[in-house]
Design a protein around this motif. Structure first.
Motif, PDB file in Angstrom:
ATOM      1  N   TYR A 278       0.833  -1.202   0.000  1.00 10.15           N
ATOM      2  CA  TYR A 278       0.000   0.000   0.000  1.00 10.15           C
ATOM      3  C   TYR A 278       0.872   1.257   0.000  1.00 10.15           C
ATOM      4  O   TYR A 278       0.577   2.241  -0.688  1.00 10.15           O
ATOM      5  N   VAL A 279       1.950   1.222   0.801  1.00 13.72           N
ATOM      6  CA  VAL A 279       2.860   2.376   0.850  1.00 13.72           C
ATOM      7  C   VAL A 279       3.517   2.574  -0.514  1.00 13.72           C
ATOM      8  O   VAL A 279       3.609   3.697  -1.022  1.00 13.72           O
ATOM      9  N   LEU A 280       3.971   1.490  -1.122  1.00 11.31           N
ATOM     10  CA  LEU A 280       4.610   1.582  -2.434  1.00 11.31           C
ATOM     11  C   LEU A 280       3.648   2.138  -3.471  1.00 11.31           C
ATOM     12  O   LEU A 280       4.007   3.015  -4.273  1.00 11.31           O
ATOM     13  N   GLN A 281       2.425   1.665  -3.470  1.00  7.70           N
ATOM     14  CA  GLN A 281       1.432   2.183  -4.424  1.00  7.70           C
ATOM     15  C   GLN A 281       1.198   3.670  -4.207  1.00  7.70           C
ATOM     16  O   GLN A 281       1.114   4.443  -5.165  1.00  7.70           O
ATOM     17  N   ALA A 282       1.132   4.085  -2.940  1.00  8.51           N
ATOM     18  CA  ALA A 282       0.920   5.504  -2.636  1.00  8.51           C
ATOM     19  C   ALA A 282       2.086   6.351  -3.145  1.00  8.51           C
ATOM     20  O   ALA A 282       1.888   7.401  -3.770  1.00  8.51           O
ATOM     21  N   VAL A 283       3.311   5.898  -2.896  1.00  7.48           N
ATOM     22  CA  VAL A 283       4.487   6.656  -3.343  1.00  7.48           C
ATOM     23  C   VAL A 283       4.488   6.778  -4.864  1.00  7.48           C
ATOM     24  O   VAL A 283       4.846   7.821  -5.422  1.00  7.48           O
ATOM     25  N   ARG A 284       4.091   5.718  -5.548  1.00 11.52           N
ATOM     26  CA  ARG A 284       4.057   5.763  -7.013  1.00 11.52           C
ATOM     27  C   ARG A 284       2.977   6.695  -7.545  1.00 11.52           C
ATOM     28  O   ARG A 284       3.134   7.302  -8.605  1.00 11.52           O
ATOM     29  N   GLU A 285       1.864   6.810  -6.830  1.00 15.94           N
ATOM     30  CA  GLU A 285       0.722   7.586  -7.329  1.00 15.94           C
ATOM     31  C   GLU A 285       0.788   9.070  -6.983  1.00 15.94           C
ATOM     32  O   GLU A 285       0.266   9.903  -7.722  1.00 15.94           O
ATOM     33  N   ILE A 286       1.396   9.404  -5.866  1.00 16.32           N
ATOM     34  CA  ILE A 286       1.405  10.792  -5.388  1.00 16.32           C
ATOM     35  C   ILE A 286       2.180  11.681  -6.360  1.00 16.32           C
ATOM     36  O   ILE A 286       3.163  11.261  -6.972  1.00 16.32           O
ATOM     37  N   GLY A 287       1.757  12.931  -6.482  1.00 17.18           N
ATOM     38  CA  GLY A 287       2.339  13.844  -7.462  1.00 17.18           C
ATOM     39  C   GLY A 287       3.625  14.505  -7.012  1.00 17.18           C
ATOM     40  O   GLY A 287       3.706  15.743  -6.921  1.00 17.18           O
ATOM     41  N   TYR A 288       4.659  13.698  -6.781  1.00 23.57           N
ATOM     42  CA  TYR A 288       5.946  14.266  -6.356  1.00 23.57           C
ATOM     43  C   TYR A 288       6.585  15.123  -7.440  1.00 23.57           C
ATOM     44  O   TYR A 288       7.292  16.089  -7.143  1.00 23.57           O
ATOM     45  N   ARG A 289       6.343  14.786  -8.700  1.00 24.72           N
ATOM     46  CA  ARG A 289       6.957  15.560  -9.792  1.00 24.72           C
ATOM     47  C   ARG A 289       6.535  17.030  -9.782  1.00 24.72           C
ATOM     48  O   ARG A 289       7.222  17.883 -10.343  1.00 24.72           O
ATOM     49  N   ASN A 290       5.433  17.306  -9.146  1.00 21.34           N
ATOM     50  CA  ASN A 290       4.897  18.667  -9.209  1.00 21.34           C
ATOM     51  C   ASN A 290       5.642  19.665  -8.337  1.00 21.34           C
ATOM     52  O   ASN A 290       5.339  20.859  -8.389  1.00 21.34           O
ATOM     53  N   TRP A 291       6.633  19.218  -7.557  1.00 21.79           N
ATOM     54  CA  TRP A 291       7.406  20.196  -6.778  1.00 21.79           C
ATOM     55  C   TRP A 291       8.126  21.163  -7.706  1.00 21.79           C
ATOM     56  O   TRP A 291       8.398  22.307  -7.335  1.00 21.79           O
ATOM     57  N   ARG A 292       8.421  20.714  -8.925  1.00 19.17           N
ATOM     58  CA  ARG A 292       9.121  21.560  -9.893  1.00 19.17           C
ATOM     59  C   ARG A 292       8.172  22.383 -10.752  1.00 19.17           C
ATOM     60  O   ARG A 292       8.606  23.230 -11.502  1.00 19.17           O
ATOM     61  N   ILE A 293       6.864  22.093 -10.650  1.00 18.92           N
ATOM     62  CA  ILE A 293       5.900  22.677 -11.584  1.00 18.92           C
ATOM     63  C   ILE A 293       4.941  23.655 -10.907  1.00 18.92           C
ATOM     64  O   ILE A 293       4.734  24.771 -11.402  1.00 18.92           O
ATOM     65  N   PHE A 294       4.350  23.248  -9.820  1.00 16.81           N
ATOM     66  CA  PHE A 294       3.317  24.071  -9.188  1.00 16.81           C
ATOM     67  C   PHE A 294       3.916  25.275  -8.462  1.00 16.81           C
ATOM     68  O   PHE A 294       5.095  25.296  -8.121  1.00 16.81           O
ATOM     69  N   ASP A 295       3.063  26.254  -8.229  1.00 11.86           N
ATOM     70  CA  ASP A 295       3.466  27.498  -7.560  1.00 11.86           C
ATOM     71  C   ASP A 295       3.045  27.427  -6.096  1.00 11.86           C
ATOM     72  O   ASP A 295       1.856  27.388  -5.785  1.00 11.86           O
TER      73      ASP A 295
END
Length: 339
Positions: A278-295
């Motif tokens: 469950y933890v692995l699935q959550a880490v894969r799904e969460i929008g970590y890439r957006n730290w570089r994109i969102f304001d």
């Protein structure tokens, strides 16, 4: 296509900077641009120990802070009822991750907290039973409001955005998160705001259905759902340490993107959860890439407006941004990492 190529190029540059080529490289991370800076004013850093899957970067950062000059790295566990922001405000920890409503509710009480950066998006999902297909369907329904958490405030802001009164139109049922999820599974409440890895578990067990997903549903999907913050006294006294700690957090976010298995294992090994899948699935799904994109500033302003409209806080969004945020460090880090 060009944006995708730039994104991959930036990631390759960052991975070279990180020097990640397996576990040994992770633990022996080269400090990169940190070498050109003064050492941290303190070698002790205290992070909040919270059993929540989307806080994976905080735990991964524990593996990286040594490269930033910290030698005494502590994870401080506090009672569930206190939460990260209260622990930060009381000086029990120095650095936390938490959702914008959590930060803003603490700031509404005068807590000496400074928000530093956005970390990721998309860790909240609102689940409903067969009678709840939309936010408006929550009128008159029983909705979980786990005690001492910001879940109620998340839902309050959402229902207020569609014209419902959070206090008059919703029947709030207060229990601890685990008990709230159990009651939802038993059909004793109508809706439950799940926080990773709870949504992953509910879907796996076939309980309820997703009414709103903050990873995909606008406008919520356009803003951070987790942000890094520090205590104002720590920031004032230790600005170099603050930047170094934040840089370790950002590098940890990148590791969550590129090696989610490693991130999930770190959390399980630290006892955050026993449910690796469950933890692995959550880490894969969460929008970590957006730290570089969102304001990040837009996120603070957005949530301050939504919570004010819902009657949760009385803060002025403009004042919050001016007095309780500091984007200097994340902007410098983005330039260093070419993010």
């Amino acid at each position: 296509m060009k944006n995708a190529l730039r994104d991959r190029s930036s990631r390759r540059q960052l991975l070279r900077l990180l020097g990640l080529s397996g576990t040994a490289a992770l633990l022996g991370l080269r400090p990169g641009s940190a070498a050109a800076e003064p050492p941290p004013e303190t070698t002790r850093i205290r992070l909040h120990d919270a059993p929540i899957a989307c806080f994976a970067p905080s735990y991964v950062a524990g593996e990286l802070l040594g490269a930033e000059g910290f030698t005494d790295i502590q994870f401080v566990k506090t009672p569930l009822a206190e939460g990260p922001d209260r622990a930060l405000a009381e000086g029990k920890v120095d650095f936390i991750m938490n959702d914008p409503p959590g930060h803003l509710m603490s700031l509404n009480t005068g807590a000496p907290i400074v928000i530093l950066a956005g970390i990721h998006s998309g860790c909240w999902e609102l689940f409903g039973n067969e009678s709840v297909r939309s936010l408006r369907d929550l009128k008159g329904k029983k909705v979980a409001a786990p005690q001492k958490s910001s879940r109620k405030e998340f839902v309050a802001a959402m229902v207020a955005s569609v014209g419902l009164d959070p206090e008059r139109d919703i029947v709030w049922v207060g229990h601890e998160p685990e008990e709230s999820m159990r009651l939802f599974a038993q059909g004793k409440i109508d809706a439950f705001m799940g926080f990773a890895p709870e949504p992953q578990e509910l879907r796996a067990r076939g309980i309820g259905h997703v009414v709103l997903n903050t990873m995909t549903d606008r406008p919520w999907s356009q803003y951070f759902c987790c942000m890094a913050a520090t205590n104002r006294a720590f920031l004032t006294r230790y600005p170099v340490a603050t930047k170094r700690a934040l840089r370790a957090m950002v590098k940890a976010v990148e590791l969550c993107i590129d090696d989610p298995e490693r991130a999930a294992r770190i959390m399980v090994d630290r006892g955050v959860s026993t449910k690796y899948e469950y933890v692995l699935q959550a880490v894969r799904e969460i929008g970590y890439r957006n730290w570089r994109i969102f304001d990040a500033e837009d996120t603070v302003r957005f949530w301050a407006l939504r919570l004010r409209e819902a009657g949760v806080i009385g803060l002025s969004p403009k004042n919050v941004v001016a007095q309780n945020t500091d984007w200097r460090f994340i902007n410098e880090i983005k330039r260093e990492l070419k993010a």
